[in-house]
Each structure stands twice: as structure tokens, then as C-alpha cells.
Scaffold this active site. Sequence first.
Site, PDB file in Angstrom:
ATOM      1  CE  LYS A 135      -3.793  -2.437   2.237  1.00 37.60           C
ATOM      2  NZ  LYS A 135      -4.482  -2.830   3.471  1.00 37.60           N
TER       3      LYS A 135
ATOM      4  CD  GLN B 187      -3.545  -4.590   6.550  1.00 33.48           C
ATOM      5  OE1 GLN B 187      -3.574  -3.578   5.857  1.00 33.48           O
ATOM      6  NE2 GLN B 187      -4.040  -5.737   6.128  1.00 33.48           N
TER       7      GLN B 187
ATOM      8  CG  ASP C 240      -9.812   0.077   5.226  1.00 36.44           C
ATOM      9  OD1 ASP C 240      -9.631  -0.419   4.098  1.00 36.44           O
ATOM     10  OD2 ASP C 240      -9.002  -0.034   6.166  1.00 36.44           O
TER      11      ASP C 240
HETATM   12  N1  GUN Z   1      -7.192  -6.784   6.070  1.00 36.42           N
HETATM   13  C1  GUN Z   1      -7.674  -7.518   5.045  1.00 36.42           C
HETATM   14  N2  GUN Z   1      -8.324  -6.735   4.159  1.00 36.42           N
HETATM   15  C2  GUN Z   1      -8.251  -5.477   4.639  1.00 36.42           C
HETATM   16  C3  GUN Z   1      -8.743  -4.219   4.163  1.00 36.42           C
HETATM   17  O1  GUN Z   1      -9.383  -4.095   3.110  1.00 36.42           O
HETATM   18  N3  GUN Z   1      -8.448  -3.148   4.941  1.00 36.42           N
HETATM   19  C4  GUN Z   1      -7.763  -3.262   6.104  1.00 36.42           C
HETATM   20  N4  GUN Z   1      -7.558  -2.161   6.788  1.00 36.42           N
HETATM   21  N5  GUN Z   1      -7.304  -4.402   6.574  1.00 36.42           N
HETATM   22  C5  GUN Z   1      -7.549  -5.511   5.840  1.00 36.42           C
END
Ligand code: GUN
Length: 288
Positions: A54, A98, A121
Site C-alpha cells: 500500500k 490494518q 476503508d
Molecule cells: N485486512 C484484510 N483486508 C483489509 C482491508 O481491506 N483493509 C484493512 N484495513 N485491513 C484488511
Amino acid sequence: MSATILDGKVLSQEIRAEIAKQVAAMKASGGPTPCLAAVLVGDDPASQVYVRNKEKACEKAGMGSIMHRLPADTTTDQLLDLVAQLNADASIHGILIQLPLPKQIDETRVLDAVNPLKDVDAFHPENVGRIVQGRPRFLPCTPHGIQQLLLRNRIPIAGQNVTVVGRSEIVGKPMAIMFMQRGEGGHATVTVCHSRTKDLPAVTRQADILVVAIGKAKFLTADMVKPGAVVVDVGINRTDDGLVGDVDFEAVKEVAGQITPVPGGVGPLTITMLLHNTLAAARLQSGT
Ligand code: GUN
């Protein structure tokens, strides 16, 4: 006949180039540099890879990214302090916590504490409520990526039988809601399947578009797919055979009309839509 492959990697490159152009234009006109703060608690190896990817994607698109790594024994209050600090920092436009978080942390309290305008998110209840009501501020990254994959490959959605296997808060539930909305990428007849669904293969065989997001390696087999259906595999499962999806790809590709691979399908699009949301967040906060 073998299914056409829906290539998420190539499409991601296209969309990321569009986003990079918009970021450059924003900066050139005196706007802010969109900046994402990513928070990683603990040392889960998969999460470390995701967060690093990311960060790299932000930098490539001309955005800022700041990574906060906290130890595995971080408390809820310590994490809430960091969230408050990021909420108050005008140079940060998007906040990503995360998941999964270590079990001692109250995940709901932490996610609810993120400023909804920085919630890239789309996990905050205010943003989820807006999606349900058909007036989204941000769309959740994986469902948005899937919708874009279908739209940009000119796959009809309106009026189609779309079946979502899995009802997670991150993928299955928002995906189903987005497909049933009015407007582009919506108007589908949506079915949601889960662990209590009776005769799952009979239900999935009705689907024109089948999205599978349950986290079980090679769960969806060829007998569960209508010939010619579009199959979208959200799974990323680490097995002795390497990385595999929730779909038994080799067998299902002989039945499906179009199918996403793992890796190189949905995964890259998830990060792309995070960039999209970070840019949108910067626009919202700066009024540009
Ligand atoms: N862990 C797995 N998928 C995601 C996501 O889309 N966002 C976040 N923040 N954590 C994740």
C-alpha cells in the site's frame, strides 16, 4: 472451452495511472498532496506485505504515505491515542488500520474512532450507513475494485443474478449491498450465501455472476458453477501449493465464461481503490 481471464493487474495499472494524473493536477493547482497513514499492530507477515504494498502504491501515484508500526502488545487505549493524533493532523487525509488486530484490542472501538472523513476503508458505521442508503462517501476497497473490474470489462450487472458467497463486513456484506443499489454497477438480483445456506451448489448454479469471499482454499468447485458464468475469486489462501484462491481455478475455468486469477485478479484492485479513496479524502478535506 476455457474461460476468459479477467486481469486485475493490467486494469489496476490503468486506473492507477488515471489516479496519478489527478494527484499531479491537484498538486499543480496548489492543492494538498494526498497522504495515507497506515497503522500496523504486531508482526503478522501477510499484513506486513500488504501494508508495504500500500505504501509503495501511494508513493508511485505521487501521494504521501506514513507508516505507524506498533508492537503486538499495544493496548486499545494506546491505539486510540494514535488514531486521535492522526484525526487531528491536517496533513493526513486517509487512515488505514490494518486488520486483523491482536486479540487484546477492541477492534470496533478503534475503527469507530477514525474520523469518518478520513475513513478510506469505509468501515465506520456512518460510512456503512451511507452506502446502505445509496449515498456513499467512500466505497470499501475490495467490493469497489470488483465492481470496477466488471464495469470496465463491460460485463452486464443490471438485472443479472449475482450471488455473493460469504457475508463478511469487509467484502461479502457491502458487495451485496452495492450490487443491489440503483445506479451504475447495481440493479442486480442479489443472493447472499453463507455457512447456513441449504444446498449451496444449487444456489450458486443460478448465478450469472458469482463472487466468492470465504477464505477457504479451492472451495468453489466446477459443479457449483453455471456454464458461462462470471466467477470472481476474492480468496488469498496460503497453502503447501502456494497462494490459492477460494475457487478451484483449474476446474472452474473449464465451465465459467470469465474468471479472475489468484494472484493478479482482485488483489491489485483493492490497493488501487485505496488510492482512489485517499485522493477522494484529500478532495473532501481540502475542498478542492
Ligand atoms: N485486512 C484484510 N483486508 C483489509 C482491508 O481491506 N483493509 C484493512 N484495513 N485491513 C484488511
